[in-house]
Design a protein around this motif. Structure first.
Motif, PDB file in Angstrom:
ATOM      1  N   GLN A   1       0.901  -1.146  -0.061  1.00 25.07           N
ATOM      2  CA  GLN A   1      -0.019  -0.026   0.152  1.00 25.07           C
ATOM      3  C   GLN A   1       0.854   1.169   0.280  1.00 25.07           C
ATOM      4  N   ALA A   2       1.289   1.424  -1.307  1.00 19.76           N
ATOM      5  CA  ALA A   2       2.362   2.609  -1.340  1.00 19.76           C
ATOM      6  C   ALA A   2       1.937   3.509  -2.583  1.00 19.76           C
ATOM      7  N   CYS A   3       2.505   4.826  -2.330  1.00 21.58           N
ATOM      8  CA  CYS A   3       2.426   5.735  -3.641  1.00 21.58           C
ATOM      9  C   CYS A   3       3.824   6.590  -3.888  1.00 21.58           C
ATOM     10  N   PHE A   4       3.664   7.138  -5.092  1.00 25.59           N
ATOM     11  CA  PHE A   4       5.066   7.855  -5.330  1.00 25.59           C
ATOM     12  C   PHE A   4       4.675   9.325  -5.823  1.00 25.59           C
ATOM     13  N   TYR A   5       5.348  10.160  -5.268  1.00 23.59           N
ATOM     14  CA  TYR A   5       5.241  11.646  -5.665  1.00 23.59           C
ATOM     15  C   TYR A   5       6.584  12.022  -6.385  1.00 23.59           C
ATOM     16  N   PRO A   6       6.703  12.045  -7.700  1.00 22.52           N
ATOM     17  CA  PRO A   6       7.945  12.382  -8.548  1.00 22.52           C
ATOM     18  C   PRO A   6       7.872  13.801  -8.690  1.00 22.52           C
ATOM     19  N   PHE A   7       9.443  14.143  -8.893  1.00 25.77           N
ATOM     20  CA  PHE A   7       9.609  15.398  -9.069  1.00 25.77           C
ATOM     21  C   PHE A   7      10.814  15.585  -9.949  1.00 25.77           C
ATOM     22  N   ALA A   8      10.836  16.369 -10.875  1.00 27.59           N
ATOM     23  CA  ALA A   8      11.745  16.775 -12.007  1.00 27.59           C
ATOM     24  C   ALA A   8      12.340  18.347 -11.584  1.00 27.59           C
ATOM     25  N   ALA A   9      13.421  18.431 -12.192  1.00 25.47           N
ATOM     26  CA  ALA A   9      14.050  19.876 -11.909  1.00 25.47           C
ATOM     27  C   ALA A   9      13.010  20.947 -12.619  1.00 25.47           C
ATOM     28  N   PHE A  10      12.032  20.539 -13.503  1.00 28.31           N
ATOM     29  CA  PHE A  10      11.092  21.563 -14.156  1.00 28.31           C
ATOM     30  C   PHE A  10       9.899  21.330 -13.573  1.00 28.31           C
ATOM     31  N   SER A  11       9.688  20.588 -12.339  1.00 27.03           N
ATOM     32  CA  SER A  11       8.319  20.454 -11.684  1.00 27.03           C
ATOM     33  C   SER A  11       7.968  21.813 -10.966  1.00 27.03           C
ATOM     34  N   PRO A  12       6.909  22.437 -11.154  1.00 22.19           N
ATOM     35  CA  PRO A  12       6.731  23.754 -10.200  1.00 22.19           C
ATOM     36  C   PRO A  12       6.769  23.421  -8.883  1.00 22.19           C
ATOM     37  N   GLU A  13       6.242  22.263  -8.337  1.00 21.17           N
ATOM     38  CA  GLU A  13       6.425  22.270  -6.829  1.00 21.17           C
ATOM     39  C   GLU A  13       8.066  22.070  -6.535  1.00 21.17           C
ATOM     40  N   TRP A  14       8.585  21.428  -7.236  1.00 25.20           N
ATOM     41  CA  TRP A  14      10.074  21.183  -6.814  1.00 25.20           C
ATOM     42  C   TRP A  14      10.753  22.724  -6.764  1.00 25.20           C
ATOM     43  N   GLN A  15      10.380  23.491  -7.620  1.00 23.59           N
ATOM     44  CA  GLN A  15      10.932  24.989  -7.645  1.00 23.59           C
ATOM     45  C   GLN A  15      10.620  25.633  -6.721  1.00 23.59           C
ATOM     46  N   ALA A  16       8.948  25.496  -6.172  1.00 28.26           N
ATOM     47  CA  ALA A  16       8.726  26.134  -4.978  1.00 28.26           C
ATOM     48  C   ALA A  16       9.463  25.720  -3.561  1.00 28.26           C
ATOM     49  N   ILE A  17       9.497  24.636  -3.709  1.00 30.16           N
ATOM     50  CA  ILE A  17      10.134  23.799  -2.401  1.00 30.16           C
ATOM     51  C   ILE A  17      11.680  24.298  -2.439  1.00 30.16           C
ATOM     52  N   GLN A  18      12.390  24.426  -3.399  1.00 27.61           N
ATOM     53  CA  GLN A  18      13.736  24.863  -3.423  1.00 27.61           C
ATOM     54  C   GLN A  18      13.841  26.199  -2.815  1.00 27.61           C
ATOM     55  N   TYR A  19      12.929  27.142  -3.546  1.00 29.05           N
ATOM     56  CA  TYR A  19      12.931  28.640  -3.130  1.00 29.05           C
ATOM     57  C   TYR A  19      12.746  28.758  -1.725  1.00 29.05           C
ATOM     58  N   ALA A  20      11.566  28.040  -1.027  1.00 29.91           N
ATOM     59  CA  ALA A  20      11.427  28.162   0.360  1.00 29.91           C
ATOM     60  C   ALA A  20      12.844  27.766   1.083  1.00 29.91           C
ATOM     61  N   ARG A  21      13.520  26.660   0.646  1.00 28.30           N
ATOM     62  CA  ARG A  21      14.726  26.278   1.563  1.00 28.30           C
ATOM     63  C   ARG A  21      15.848  27.141   1.528  1.00 28.30           C
ATOM     64  N   ARG A  22      15.654  27.739   0.114  1.00 29.95           N
ATOM     65  CA  ARG A  22      16.920  28.886  -0.058  1.00 29.95           C
ATOM     66  C   ARG A  22      16.816  30.038   0.739  1.00 29.95           C
ATOM     67  N   GLN A  23      15.393  30.472   0.649  1.00 30.51           N
ATOM     68  CA  GLN A  23      15.143  31.570   1.387  1.00 30.51           C
ATOM     69  C   GLN A  23      14.968  31.255   3.063  1.00 30.51           C
ATOM     70  N   ASN A  24      15.020  30.342   3.422  1.00 34.91           N
ATOM     71  CA  ASN A  24      14.790  29.808   4.873  1.00 34.91           C
ATOM     72  C   ASN A  24      13.432  30.296   5.400  1.00 34.91           C
ATOM     73  N   ILE A  25      12.352  29.807   4.414  1.00 34.08           N
ATOM     74  CA  ILE A  25      11.186  30.128   4.968  1.00 34.08           C
ATOM     75  C   ILE A  25      10.191  28.839   5.109  1.00 34.08           C
ATOM     76  N   HIS A  26       9.132  28.752   5.928  1.00 37.22           N
ATOM     77  CA  HIS A  26       8.110  27.663   5.942  1.00 37.22           C
ATOM     78  C   HIS A  26       7.905  27.176   4.645  1.00 37.22           C
ATOM     79  N   VAL A  27       7.805  25.896   4.461  1.00 35.94           N
ATOM     80  CA  VAL A  27       7.218  25.074   3.294  1.00 35.94           C
ATOM     81  C   VAL A  27       6.457  23.801   3.797  1.00 35.94           C
ATOM     82  N   ARG A  28       5.283  23.604   3.394  1.00 36.49           N
ATOM     83  CA  ARG A  28       4.513  22.375   3.943  1.00 36.49           C
ATOM     84  C   ARG A  28       3.556  21.728   2.741  1.00 36.49           C
TER      85      ARG A  28
END
Length: 769
Positions: free
Chosen positions: A67-94
């Motif tokens: 009972q499993a699932c995958f959430y894939p990300f590529a460099a061009f995935s909008p979600e990945w770029q949003a997460i990367q921005y939040a980590r670089r700016q040291n702000i909350h991401v959920r």
């Protein structure tokens, strides 16, 4: 306080670029991303230098890993770029999607209800049930890719992609192509999210059947997370979600309505980790519902958004040159010119992949579509694979496998890679042991191929990593924390659960190259018990070759293969006692199956090279050959084996052959005996003139009707010979059997006028007279 809803297309380079630009301009306090909240704890590794996309979040239920699932990300995935921005700016991401703890629990409850309903229905109705998957669409209605224990085909509800309606209104026959030109290739991101919001709002209002309860739960939870962020006094909240959900998150109903909808949801435990992903698994062909047709092309467009086709065509030309294709700079220039001309005719600002493919086919491939398959595999889809740092928390078995992969220099690759292992070398021997243990665990990372002419110290393996193997690894994790421990426990539990001697012997032959001596002891004891209780001599004959072949690993693998010798010898003795009786009163089909067992049994005894067992086997063959009640084909093959052992030769062989082929024997039995005697080789008839003469005279004396009856048996016998053997036998027949004298079949007294006259009416009828 402001909330900004950014509706995006999953894995879209244009959407990713727009999200990145918007966030840099807005500078939010918190970023909320569509994804499983259980994965919030592993977002701390998102900006790790060794976490290189494509990667995926693997979420699974520990007590039921399938009972499993995958959430894939590529460099061009909008979600990945949003997460990367939040980590670089040291702000909350959920992550803000409906927790998988509820999703998995609901799926289990629905499955249990369906099974209960099926059990109460008629058997025919129960057999007609099928597994239903949640629909997905490119506009953002993504449901994570689910890994299931079996491979039953999913039955998808017939539901049209909402984007296709907008595409049709704009004159496009493909919603993906319309979205790409409207949003992914667009260079001016002004008000793009407002346009997406308005388009999705219109679709949600106009399209019927927009009341999926699962989507309603997801959107209710997303609104709940947004309200929580507002309560925590974040001033600028950026929400990254699938375009379809944007209107539902912009217009907030009362909190009580969402809370009532979410009340009482069942819950299970869920764990998450990062795993490498591949572009192939990101494409449509993998079955991924939110997949994209061209991940390799999207990556190129992400890194080179202003490319007019020149860079892409240069990559195509380099690929062709690596394949020894004659491609010049002029070819590239002409292809780029043609692609841009096609884009202008279609009123596009720049060529897309469709125009570039058409130009490539016309100019670089000379109209040959076969080369386009190479471009698709290597460039359009690509075989890129991501990487994950070793420090990411993983189940112990997965961590041990990755450690061994690194130690043995066996990297995970998206494409296949071949290894030829020399078992005399320590490193290659350890690699072989590791791969055999994975096979015992039914983790099919490597496929083994036979190498002819290399001896027993060579193995060839083809390795190709599939991210879905991670689910299998997690599932086997309850067997042990290391590969050795898990493989041993898994095989022992399987052996205890089976009563089939053949399966246990197969496990033993697999356990020895895996260097599991404890398992080998258990399996040998199990084989001994099953063999003692087995009353079927054919079952014992089936497993003897596997047991004898185990001795091949004795020297190269440094294992004590002599452990099975005692059992093998005991089983051979029991077979020799019971086999003569088993060869009597046997039907033709059963006799053919028994003949194959004889063939394998004889090879095994020859390989064993034990004089006592060989003599016992020869005595058994003599008993079978001399027994008139034995099946003719078995008696013939037993005689042939005695001839090979030099036990039955000379006058004794001629006498046996004469009795079997005499006119007193029924022709069908004689033909069957001959088939067994000649099994595997016609050289005997070519070299032994006396045997050839007896066969020749036997056939010559057959009456026409009897010859027609035995002809299928004779054809089957001679069809097993090699082509050169059949040709030489044919030449021998033409020369009368000796190669010197005229054929005995040709009459020396001239034509037979009476027999010739009998054929004239038939010939006249064939000619129409």
């Amino acid at each position: 306080m402001s909330v900004h809803i950014l509706g995006i297309r999953h894995h879209g380079p244009g959407s990713a670029r727009n999200v990145k630009a918007f966030l840099e301009a807005l500078q939010p306090d918190i970023v909320l991303v569509e994804g499983p909240p259980e994965a919030d704890a592993i977002l701390q590794w998102a900006d790790h230098e060794d976490l290189q996309p494509p990667v995926a979040i693997l979420a699974y239920q520990p007590d039921s890993p399938q009972q499993a699932c995958f959430y894939p990300f590529a460099a061009f995935s909008p979600e990945w770029q949003a997460i990367q921005y939040a980590r670089r700016q040291n702000i909350h991401v959920r992550f803000m999607d409906l927790p998988l703890a509820h999703v998995f629990a609901r799926e289990q409850a629905e499955k249990a209800a369906a099974e209960a309903a099926a059990s109460q229905a008629t058997p025919d109705a129960a057999d007609d049930t099928s597994l239903t998957a949640t629909p997905m669409c490119s506009a953002g209605q993504e449901v994570p890719e689910v890994a299931v224990a079996d491979e039953e085909a999913f039955t998808l509800p017939l539901r049209r992609d909402p984007i296709s309606h907008l595409a049709a209104a704009a004159g496009y026959d493909d919603g993906e192509r319309w979205w790409e030109h409207m949003f992914e290739y667009r260079q001016q991101p002004d008000q793009v999210f407002e346009a997406v919001h308005d388009a999705m709002q219109a679709l949600r209002e106009e399209l019927p059947g927009n009341n999926d309860p699962r989507e309603a739960l997801r959107e209710a939870w997303m609104r709940k997370v947004i309200r929580q962020a507002e309560k925590e006094m974040f001033q600028r909240i950026a929400v990254i979600c699938g375009a379809w959900h944007a209107p539902a998150l912009s217009h907030m109903p009362k909190a009580k309505e969402d809370n009532d909808l979410l009340k009482g949801l069942p819950k299970v435990k869920v764990e998450c980790t990062w795993i490498p992903w591949t572009y192939n698994r990101l494409s449509y062909e993998s079955g991924y519902g939110a997949g994209i047709p061209s991940p390799g092309w999207y990556e190129h467009h992400w890194h080179h958004p202003a490319d007019d086709g020149t860079r892409w065509m240069a990559r195509v030309a380099r690929l062709f040159r690596e394949q020894q294709q004659d491609i010049s700079v002029a070819h590239v220039m002409e292809a780029v010119r043609l692609a841009n001309a096609l884009a202008s005719l279609r009123h596009y600002s720049r060529p897309g992949l469709e125009e570039l493919n058409e130009a490539t086919l016309s100019v670089l491939c000379n109209g040959e579509a076969l080369l386009m398959k190479l471009i698709r595999e290597e460039l359009i889809v690509s075989n890129c694979i991501g990487s994950v740092p070793l420090s990411v928390p993983k189940p112990p078995l997965q961590a041990d496998i990755e450690k061994l992969q690194k130690k043995l220099r066996l990297p995970q690759t998206a494409g296949f890679k071949d290894y030829i292992l020399d078992l005399r070398k320590d490193t290659d021997l350890e690699r072989s042991i590791f791969l055999h243990r994975l096979q015992l665990l039914e983790i099919q990372w490597g496929k083994r191929f036979e190498i002819s002419g290399k001896g027993t110290f060579k193995e060839q393996w083809r390795l190709q990593w599939d991210p879905a193997l991670t689910v299998d690894i997690i599932e086997k994790g309850n067997q042990g924390n290391t590969v050795e421990e898990a493989a041993a426990k898994f095989v022992i539990s399987r052996a205890a659960a089976t009563d089939t001697l053949r399966e246990v012997c197969s496990m033993l032959s697999s356990a020895l190259p895996a260097d599991l001596p404890v398992v080998a002891d258990v399996l040998i004891h199990r084989i001994n018990n099953l063999a003692a209780a087995a009353g079927d001599v054919l079952q014992l004959m089936e497993v003897i070759p596997a047991l004898v072949n185990i001795s091949r690993y004795g020297n190269v693998r440094k294992t004590d293969a002599a452990l099975v010798t005692g059992i093998a010898e005991s089983m051979i003795s029991r077979i020799c006692i019971s086999l003569p009786a088993a060869c009597t009163a046997v039907a033709e089909e059963a006799a053919q199956s028994l003949l194959d067992l004889f063939y394998a049994m004889n090879d095994a005894i020859s390989l064993l090279q034990q004089s006592a067992q060989t003599h016992t086997w020869q005595d058994t063959l003599q008993a079978i050959a001399r027994n008139r009640q034995s099946a003719p084909v078995i008696a013939g093959y037993a005689t042939r084996l005695l001839f090979d052992y030099k036990v039955c030769t000379g006058e004794e062989l001629v006498k046996t052959f004469s009795v079997a082929m005499s006119v007193a024997s029924p022709p069908a039995e004689a033909a069957a005996w001959l088939e067994g005697f000649l099994k595997g080789s016609g050289t005997l008839l070519l070299l032994d003139e006396e045997l050839w003469g007896m066969v020749y005279q036997w056939v010559f004396r057959l009456e026409n009707d009897i010859f027609i009856q035995v002809l299928p048996l004779l054809r089957r016998t001679f069809s097993n010979f090699t082509a050169p053997e059949r040709k030489k036998l044919g030449d021998k027949v033409k020369t009368g059997g000796t190669g010197n004298s005229p054929s005995a079949l040709v009459s020396t007294s001239g034509p037979d006028a009476i027999r010739g006259a009998q054929g004239i009416p038939v010939v006249m009828q064939l000619l129409g007279y």
